[in-house]
Write an enzyme that holds these catalytic residues in place. Structure first.
Site, PDB file in Angstrom:
ATOM      1  N   THR A 179       0.857  -1.194   0.000  1.00  0.00           N
ATOM      2  CA  THR A 179       0.000   0.000   0.000  1.00  0.00           C
ATOM      3  C   THR A 179       0.889   1.238   0.000  1.00  0.00           C
ATOM      4  O   THR A 179       0.651   2.190  -0.757  1.00  0.00           O
ATOM      5  CB  THR A 179      -0.925  -0.001   1.245  1.00  0.00           C
ATOM      6  OG1 THR A 179      -1.775  -1.151   1.168  1.00  0.00           O
ATOM      7  CG2 THR A 179      -1.761   1.258   1.334  1.00  0.00           C
ATOM      8  N   ASN A 203      -6.016  -9.774  -7.289  1.00  0.00           N
ATOM      9  CA  ASN A 203      -6.164 -10.384  -5.969  1.00  0.00           C
ATOM     10  C   ASN A 203      -7.493 -11.115  -5.782  1.00  0.00           C
ATOM     11  O   ASN A 203      -7.594 -12.008  -4.953  1.00  0.00           O
ATOM     12  CB  ASN A 203      -5.990  -9.337  -4.869  1.00  0.00           C
ATOM     13  CG  ASN A 203      -6.714  -8.054  -5.157  1.00  0.00           C
ATOM     14  OD1 ASN A 203      -6.619  -7.488  -6.250  1.00  0.00           O
ATOM     15  ND2 ASN A 203      -7.463  -7.572  -4.191  1.00  0.00           N
ATOM     16  N   GLN A 217       0.337 -10.089  -5.786  1.00  0.00           N
ATOM     17  CA  GLN A 217      -0.229 -11.440  -5.836  1.00  0.00           C
ATOM     18  C   GLN A 217       0.588 -12.369  -6.727  1.00  0.00           C
ATOM     19  O   GLN A 217       0.409 -13.585  -6.709  1.00  0.00           O
ATOM     20  CB  GLN A 217      -1.679 -11.390  -6.330  1.00  0.00           C
ATOM     21  CG  GLN A 217      -2.619 -10.654  -5.390  1.00  0.00           C
ATOM     22  CD  GLN A 217      -2.926 -11.425  -4.115  1.00  0.00           C
ATOM     23  OE1 GLN A 217      -2.776 -12.649  -4.049  1.00  0.00           O
ATOM     24  NE2 GLN A 217      -3.348 -10.722  -3.077  1.00  0.00           N
ATOM     25  N   SER A 256       4.890  -7.271  -1.441  1.00  0.00           N
ATOM     26  CA  SER A 256       4.584  -7.271  -0.009  1.00  0.00           C
ATOM     27  C   SER A 256       4.860  -8.652   0.579  1.00  0.00           C
ATOM     28  O   SER A 256       4.334  -9.657   0.085  1.00  0.00           O
ATOM     29  CB  SER A 256       3.104  -6.909   0.161  1.00  0.00           C
ATOM     30  OG  SER A 256       2.779  -6.851   1.523  1.00  0.00           O
ATOM     31  N   ALA A 257       5.686  -8.702   1.639  1.00  0.00           N
ATOM     32  CA  ALA A 257       6.179  -9.994   2.147  1.00  0.00           C
ATOM     33  C   ALA A 257       5.088 -10.932   2.661  1.00  0.00           C
ATOM     34  O   ALA A 257       5.218 -12.147   2.558  1.00  0.00           O
ATOM     35  CB  ALA A 257       7.206  -9.739   3.257  1.00  0.00           C
ATOM     36  N   HIS A 258       4.006 -10.349   3.203  1.00  0.00           N
ATOM     37  CA  HIS A 258       3.039 -11.253   3.856  1.00  0.00           C
ATOM     38  C   HIS A 258       2.217 -12.071   2.866  1.00  0.00           C
ATOM     39  O   HIS A 258       1.441 -12.942   3.267  1.00  0.00           O
ATOM     40  CB  HIS A 258       2.148 -10.489   4.842  1.00  0.00           C
ATOM     41  CG  HIS A 258       1.080  -9.633   4.240  1.00  0.00           C
ATOM     42  ND1 HIS A 258      -0.225 -10.037   4.159  1.00  0.00           N
ATOM     43  CD2 HIS A 258       1.123  -8.389   3.717  1.00  0.00           C
ATOM     44  CE1 HIS A 258      -0.954  -9.064   3.614  1.00  0.00           C
ATOM     45  NE2 HIS A 258      -0.157  -8.058   3.330  1.00  0.00           N
ATOM     46  N   THR A 306      13.775   4.479  10.493  1.00  0.00           N
ATOM     47  CA  THR A 306      14.630   3.395  10.980  1.00  0.00           C
ATOM     48  C   THR A 306      14.234   2.075  10.321  1.00  0.00           C
ATOM     49  O   THR A 306      13.038   1.765  10.225  1.00  0.00           O
ATOM     50  CB  THR A 306      14.480   3.279  12.521  1.00  0.00           C
ATOM     51  OG1 THR A 306      14.846   4.530  13.083  1.00  0.00           O
ATOM     52  CG2 THR A 306      15.355   2.176  13.085  1.00  0.00           C
ATOM     53  N   CYS A 359     -19.124  -6.798  -0.524  1.00  0.00           N
ATOM     54  CA  CYS A 359     -20.320  -6.310   0.153  1.00  0.00           C
ATOM     55  C   CYS A 359     -20.246  -6.794   1.594  1.00  0.00           C
ATOM     56  O   CYS A 359     -20.966  -7.677   2.018  1.00  0.00           O
ATOM     57  CB  CYS A 359     -21.573  -6.830  -0.524  1.00  0.00           C
ATOM     58  SG  CYS A 359     -23.069  -6.326   0.289  1.00  0.00           S
TER      59      CYS A 359
HETATM   60  N1  PMP Z   1      -1.999  -4.869  -4.065  1.00  0.00           N
HETATM   61  C1  PMP Z   1      -2.621  -6.066  -4.100  1.00  0.00           C
HETATM   62  C2  PMP Z   1      -2.924  -6.688  -5.417  1.00  0.00           C
HETATM   63  C3  PMP Z   1      -2.968  -6.711  -2.914  1.00  0.00           C
HETATM   64  O1  PMP Z   1      -3.566  -7.892  -2.958  1.00  0.00           O
HETATM   65  C4  PMP Z   1      -2.654  -6.087  -1.683  1.00  0.00           C
HETATM   66  C5  PMP Z   1      -3.018  -6.743  -0.366  1.00  0.00           C
HETATM   67  N2  PMP Z   1      -4.315  -7.251  -0.311  1.00  0.00           N
HETATM   68  C6  PMP Z   1      -2.008  -4.844  -1.708  1.00  0.00           C
HETATM   69  C7  PMP Z   1      -1.700  -4.269  -2.908  1.00  0.00           C
HETATM   70  C8  PMP Z   1      -1.639  -4.124  -0.435  1.00  0.00           C
HETATM   71  O2  PMP Z   1      -0.556  -4.748   0.165  1.00  0.00           O
HETATM   72  P1  PMP Z   1      -0.184  -4.503   1.718  1.00  0.00           P
HETATM   73  O3  PMP Z   1      -1.038  -5.459   2.478  1.00  0.00           O
HETATM   74  O4  PMP Z   1       1.256  -4.837   1.820  1.00  0.00           O
HETATM   75  O5  PMP Z   1      -0.440  -3.082   2.030  1.00  0.00           O
END
Ligand code: PMP
Length: 418
Positions: free
Chosen positions: A73, A168, A202, A222-224, A260, A346
């Site tokens: 994000t 996503n 994704q 994004s790592a998660h 940091t 929704c």
């Molecule tokens: N872009 C896409 C396509 C995503 O799926 C997501 C997370 N759902 C994000 C951006 C945002 O990533 P983050 O959770 O690291 O802010």
């Protein structure tokens, strides 16, 4: 109760035990500030250096082109808003910026109707502020952008194209390398370069993200989403690209992103991205299980797969079920210990259907009856068997009781012009 089944890997993934192990010392013995000159700082910095190298190897870029962020994000906001805030760029495309009064003085951004909100809302923000104009490309019924349509949308003041690599919600994979190639050709005859950004969040775990092959100037991840920790991401910023510093206060990240270093997070991201190569076999298994799920679910009367059958991420299956509500299915499955997500957003908070499903041309009620299953590294065949055992009954029961609910909802949606 039997083991809980997690089929929402597109929302987030658990941290891989190997990644967790790599991170641990950076919470304790290697706790130093990576910018400190003493040994504690140097130990922490070694972790950052290694992680930057791991990301650069994965992306096929220079280490100085990797900027760590607090997630995608942040990366998406930073890259896109940076274009709007760049006065020189606005002048270059149309003379001095006269906010909102002169279309020609605004930059033009092209994106799609199926982007994540961190991309689309950042663009909308620039539009509202009078700093940019934007075109959002439609997609096919299968959720794919047409590069020819993109070429037609280009104007003299176009400076940025932002197209996600994989969606996503429906997992559709965009022709990023083809768009990169197209822009490269067009840029040869243009006064101002069109930069190319892809949100690869994704895609990272499944697709080739070599930035040279893709022909992108910016890429966010994004790592998660690939078995790393939450709240840490990275952006690829090609050397010499338009970039506006957005967090001021320190010289970290080549003076482009102050703050940091989140060393445990950065180390975790690096370890997780390196593991992707080793785990490609898992992806084959995931695809087989996903295909089994699709085959089984489509036997349920009135079940339809949203998006492309072939051109989608190997872990994604998104269905709609005529006369059953997405949220009701989600709750019923949750009560059975199975975690999925609504294709339709929704949520209890709003009556807005998913913008992605609407962009495919679905009716509002179809979008509201959709469910996303996303599989991952720890999904087992017995999990899919359990879903296929439980789901027909869930849908049947909901159709018995929610036909009326759907009718009421239909009236309600119509009454609010939804
Ligand atoms: N872009 C896409 C396509 C995503 O799926 C997501 C997370 N759902 C994000 C951006 C945002 O990533 P983050 O959770 O690291 O802010």
């Amino acid at each position: 109760m039997s083991k809980k089944i997690y089929l929402d890997y597109a929302a987030t993934t658990p941290v891989d035990p190997n990644v967790f192990e790599a991170m641990e010392p950076y919470f304790s013995v290697k706790f130093g500030n990576a910018s400190s000159l003493h040994q504690f700082g140097q130990d922490a910095q070694q972790g950052v250096i290694l992680a930057r190298n791991q990301v650069a190897n994965f992306l096929g870029c220079e280490e100085k082109e990797v900027i760590f962020t607090g997630g995608a994000t942040e990366g998406n906001n930073a890259i896109i808003k940076g274009f709007g805030l760049n006065k020189k760029l606005a002048q270059a495309v149309g003379g001095p910026l006269r906010q909102g009064k002169d279309e020609a003085s605004k930059i033009h951004i092209i994106s799609t109707k199926i982007e994540h909100e961190s991309v689309s809302d950042s663009i909308e923000f620039l539009v509202k502020e009078g700093l940019a104009e934007a075109s959002f490309l439609t997609v096919s019924r299968e959720g794919i952008v047409d590069p020819a349509e993109l070429a037609e949308a280009i104007k003299p003041n176009t400076v940025l194209v932002s197209v996600m690599y994989a969606n996503n919600e429906i997992g559709s994979v965009q022709p990023i390398a083809a768009i990169g190639e197209l822009l490269k050709k067009l840029n040869k005859d243009r006064a101002n370069k069109i930069y190319f950004h892809t949100d690869a969040v994704q895609a990272v775990n499944y697709l080739d993200c070599n930035v040279q092959k893709l022909g992108v100037d910016f890429l966010t991840l994004s790592a998660h989403k690939f078995y790393g920790p939450k709240g840490i991401g990275a952006m690829f910023v090609k050397q010499g690209s338009v970039f506006t510093k957005y967090l001021h206060g320190g010289e970290q990240e080549f003076k482009m992103r102050s703050g940091t270093h989140n060393t445990p997070g950065i180390v975790g991201l690096g370890a997780a991205i390196e593991l992707i190569g080793e785990r490609q076999k898992d992806n084959e298994k995931i695809k087989q299980l996903r295909d089994k799920l699709i085959g089984g679910v489509l036997k349920i009367e009135g079940a339809v797969l949203n998006g492309s059958r072939e051109n989608r991420l190997p872990n994604n299956a998104n269905f709609r079920f005529a006369k059953a509500e997405g949220e009701a299915i989600l709750i019923a499955l949750d009560l059975e210990g199975i975690a999925v997500s609504t294709g339709s957003a929704c949520a209890s908070r709003a009556l807005e259907p998913s913008h992605v499903l609407l962009a495919l041309g679905l009716e509002h009620l179809e979008a509201h009856s959709s469910i996303r299953f996303s599989l991952g590294r720890f999904t087992e065949e017995k999990d899919i068997d359990r879903v296929l055992e439980v789901l027909p009954g869930v849908i049947g029961r909901l159709r018995g009781i929610t036909g009326g609910v759907n009718d009421r909802k239909s009236k309600l949606l119509k009454s609010i012009g939804c």
